[in-house]
Enzyme design. Structure first.
Site, PDB file in Angstrom:
ATOM      1  N   ASP A 113       4.005  -5.715  -3.013  1.00 29.00           N
ATOM      2  CA  ASP A 113       3.170  -4.532  -2.832  1.00 29.00           C
ATOM      3  C   ASP A 113       3.608  -3.892  -1.514  1.00 29.00           C
ATOM      4  O   ASP A 113       4.280  -4.515  -0.682  1.00 29.00           O
ATOM      5  CB  ASP A 113       1.678  -4.873  -2.841  1.00 29.00           C
ATOM      6  CG  ASP A 113       0.833  -3.625  -3.131  1.00 29.00           C
ATOM      7  OD1 ASP A 113       1.368  -2.497  -3.016  1.00 29.00           O
ATOM      8  OD2 ASP A 113      -0.360  -3.763  -3.457  1.00 29.00           O
TER       9      ASP A 113
HETATM   10  C1  BGC Z   1      -1.064  -0.350  -3.867  1.00 26.44           C
HETATM   11  C2  BGC Z   1      -0.124  -0.372  -5.051  1.00 26.44           C
HETATM   12  C3  BGC Z   1       0.760   0.854  -5.034  1.00 26.44           C
HETATM   13  C4  BGC Z   1       1.512   0.875  -3.727  1.00 26.44           C
HETATM   14  C5  BGC Z   1       2.444   2.039  -3.594  1.00 26.44           C
HETATM   15  C6  BGC Z   1      -0.349  -0.084  -2.559  1.00 26.44           C
HETATM   16  O1  BGC Z   1      -1.286   0.278  -1.579  1.00 26.44           O
HETATM   17  O2  BGC Z   1      -1.786  -1.561  -3.785  1.00 26.44           O
HETATM   18  O3  BGC Z   1      -0.861  -0.433  -6.243  1.00 26.44           O
HETATM   19  O4  BGC Z   1       1.615   0.866  -6.134  1.00 26.44           O
HETATM   20  O5  BGC Z   1       0.590   0.942  -2.662  1.00 26.44           O
HETATM   21  O6  BGC Z   1       1.761   3.220  -3.380  1.00 26.44           O
END
Ligand code: BGC
Length: 719
Positions: free
Chosen positions: A227
């Site tokens: 993530d």
């Molecule tokens: C989220 C993800 C997301 C990523 C990119 C993170 O804060 O948990 O679900 O895909 O950011 O934006």
């Protein structure tokens, strides 16, 4: 050349720096992608772009179709529609030059307060697995990599970057892992690890769950991506099986924001809860090279990472051998599709079909000629979604008032009633995002607009029907404080209901909400976050052009009846540990076990048509058939659900019933169909702490009906 040889030959041509550049994100020169890999031009490897999901494409500065929230798609109980939804998102990603979509999110809805429930699918693993597989299949049918997230036990936003889910093995196996397993079985090209820890270990470092379970036991051969800023370590993550660090570069302005907040850097900067340290990047850069040199990470691990990433690029046509590097990753005949009529239709279909008719005393569907008062603090804006990385900016959208005005034949009046409910967004919490970059929907000053309860009651009294639109406000990175509707919306509904007995409430929420006035109103619809089609979807269902065929993917109950309420160990956790003490007794499994009647049970939802069930029959080892007849004079869509009750076994504490299968069927007036249901293994098996997956010998009762609490017929299966 076979794909493997092709990748092997490509890998052999790459230098170590080139390989390292393929496992760590970089800055997208166009500034559009959420995550970017520059590729290796000399080797014919084009750039690779990853983009958010899951409510549509969130490409920076671009507009795209704002599809309904994932929980609305799940409420359709229709994996085929989920597939069409996924395919549309895949085509939009392609049109915007993106290669991988950061969707779907399949985490089990454990905590009703979780700020991201709108991005998830269900409290049940068979249901989440089936809808998730539909979405994945659709996204990838458009040659875009699907990224199933967030692996695993990311069930709350509070302390999400640090909290450890303390969860036992049977519960993980029976509840939290299965939707990811279904995603892998559906061929998902990528898995994103969660920010949180599980039993003390950060998910990006979790060798047992990522390396042993996901890649080993399940045979996942795609790539595992962190993530964003969620990579915990270099050696731990590389050896656990993580393949790609994202975004790989610090957020612009993050370091400066952190420095300036700490007055010269004396105290450690504290990132707001739920926000990862956006300066943390590059763990798979030089530190990975050093770890390989020192032997802490085997060199063939780097090859494996690259092989997995190139494998997915190849699978989806990004490495076409006859392509030159200059042509980039675009496949020749597929330029994708953006904001086409069929995408608008799919967005509207999902929004209408995912609408759940919770209650109806007969006021719905509305008469075409009825005079309608449209009331609510946000009737002049569509409810696109919740806040955070899924925010999608549409090209077109329809507000509740517009939707009803264009459908109604009677007079339409409007009243706001109470102050507007402001959207909340993760982006407002980021210390490095400037005012002008803040998400759409952030506070507008509406304090001086005309809004009074009296005006609302007056408008209601003067109309044949009052339709009140209410909403919650949720975002990634924050949980809801309460399941009550925010602001003065409950008062508004009560005031309107007192003025007009034909009051219909249309809820827009990311998950369960409390409805203290529900006995006083004539009908209640749950529309989740309907996306750009908002007003049209609402009108289609209100006037009966579309059957409200959604069913609840989450139990609705008074706040204090949920197993995560009232014990901080269970939620939000104590000392950064949250104990999943309720085990598998989450959602309807809990309400059955506790013998508590929920307000609306899992699977609940009325149709405008009436269905009768005949006797169910067991037709195979794991199939049942049941005749269903639409005995009404209008067409309707029924969601036939099968739950399995296990035999009782001494010393084994299992849920009373578990969803085993479901099938949505469209039936014309008077039409009868025999519906065949396949029953999932998961409903028969339990995970024994010593023996692993076990199917106890005995008679399993298959309950078939309209919800987890509305059984119409049963059959038995002996195992
Ligand atoms: C989220 C993800 C997301 C990523 C990119 C993170 O804060 O948990 O679900 O895909 O950011 O934006």
């Amino acid at each position: 050349m076979a794909a493997d040889d092709h990748i092997g030959a490509l890998l052999a041509r790459l230098s170590r720096p080139q390989k390292l550049a393929l496992v760590r994100g970089a800055t997208d020169p166009e500034g559009i992608a959420t995550g970017y890999l520059p590729g290796v031009e000399e080797a014919g490897i084009p750039p690779f772009r990853l983009v958010d999901g899951p409510l549509g494409i969130r490409a920076e500065g671009q507009r795209a179709t704002a599809f309904p929230s994932s929980i609305a798609t799940a409420a359709t109980f229709d994996p085929d529609l989920a597939r069409r939804h996924g395919a549309a998102m895949g085509r939009e990603a392609t049109a915007l030059g993106q290669d991988a979509l950061l969707a779907p999110g399949v985490n089990i809805i454990r905590v009703p307060h979780c700020g991201r429930n709108f991005e998830y699918l269900s409290e049940d693993p068979v249901h989440a697995g089936a809808v998730g597989a539909g979405l994945i299949d659709g996204i990838q049918s458009a040659d875009v990599v699907a990224t199933v997230k967030h692996f695993v036990a990311n069930n709350q936003e509070t302390h999400r970057t640090t909290v450890s889910a303390e969860v036992d093995e049977p519960t993980l196996r029976e509840l939290y892992l299965p939707p990811f397993r279904s995603a892998v079985d559906a061929g998902a090209g990528s898995v994103m690890t969660a920010y949180n820890r599980v039993n003390g270990i950060h998910m990006s470092d979790h060798e047992r769950l990522v390396g042993d379970v996901l890649k080993g036991e399940w045979g996942f051969d795609g790539y595992v991506v962190s993530d964003w800023y969620g990579l915990e370590s270099t050696v731990g993550a590389a050896n656990a099986g993580l393949d790609l660090e994202m975004p790989g570069v610090a957020a612009p302005g993050a370091a400066e924001a952190a420095d300036s907040e700490t007055e010269g850097g004396d105290a450690a900067f504290e990132w707001p809860d739920g926000i990862p340290d956006a300066t943390r990047a590059g763990l798979f850069g030089d530190p990975l090279a050093d770890a390989i040199d020192s032997g802490e990470v085997p060199a063939d691990r780097l090859d494996d990472m690259v092989r997995r990433i190139l494998g997915q690029m190849d699978r989806f046509g990004r490495l076409d051998s006859d392509q030159t590097a200059a042509e980039g990753g675009e496949t020749d005949d597929d330029t994708g599709e953006l904001d086409s009529q069929r995408h608008r239709d799919i967005a509207a279909d999902v929004a209408a079909r995912g609408t759940v008719l919770l209650d109806n005393d007969g006021v719905l569907p509305l008469d075409d000629g009825a005079d309608v008062a449209v009331i609510g603090p946000n009737i002049d804006e569509p409810k696109l979604g919740g806040g955070g990385s899924s925010e999608t900016t549409p090209i077109h959208s329809v507000t509740p008032v517009e939707g009803i005005e264009s459908r109604a034949e009677g007079a339409v009046t409007t009243a706001f009633g109470v102050p507007q409910i402001e959207s909340v967004s993760l982006f407002d919490l980021l210390p490095f995002v400037g005012e002008d970059e803040e998400a759409d929907g952030a506070a507008e000053d509406t304090a001086d607009r005309d809004q009074s309860l009296d005006d609302a009651a007056e408008a209601a009294a003067a109309a044949d029907v009052a339709v009140v639109f209410v909403r919650d406000a949720t975002t990634e990175a924050r949980d809801r404080e309460s399941l009550a509707l925010p602001g003065q919306q409950d008062e508004l509904v009560s005031a309107v209901a007192a003025a007009n007995e034909n009051t219909v409430v249309v809820i827009r929420s990311g998950g369960p909400v409390e409805l203290p006035w529900r006995e006083d109103v004539a009908a209640v619809l749950e529309q989740w976050y309907p996306g750009q089609a908002d007003g049209d979807a609402a009108a289609a269902v209100l006037y009966g052009d579309r059957d409200p065929s959604g069913r609840l993917p989450v139990t609705f109950a008074p706040e204090n009846e949920y197993p995560t309420v009232g014990d901080e160990r269970r939620y939000p956790g104590v000392d950064d540990e949250v104990y999943y003490d309720e085990g598998v007794f989450v959602g309807y499994r809990h309400f059955d076990d506790a013998d508590v009647d929920p307000t609306y049970p899992f699977g609940h939802g009325h149709s405008y048509a009436t269905f009768e069930y005949g006797d169910a029959e067991t037709t195979g080892e794991q199939t049942v058939a049941v005749p269903v007849e639409n005995v009404d004079n209008r067409p309707g869509r029924e969601v036939v659900q099968a739950y399995v009750r296990p035999p009782s076994v001494a010393g084994v504490d299992r849920p009373a019933r578990e969803l085993a299968g479901f099938e949505a069927v469209q039936l014309d007036a008077g039409e009868r169909q025999t519906v065949e249901l396949a029953l999932d293994d998961l409903a028969f098996s339990r995970y024994d702490p010593e023996d692993g997956w076990t199917v106890d010998t005995g008679t399993y009762t298959v309950e078939i009906g309209r919800s987890s609490r509305d059984v119409r017929t049963t059959a038995t299966v002996d195992r």
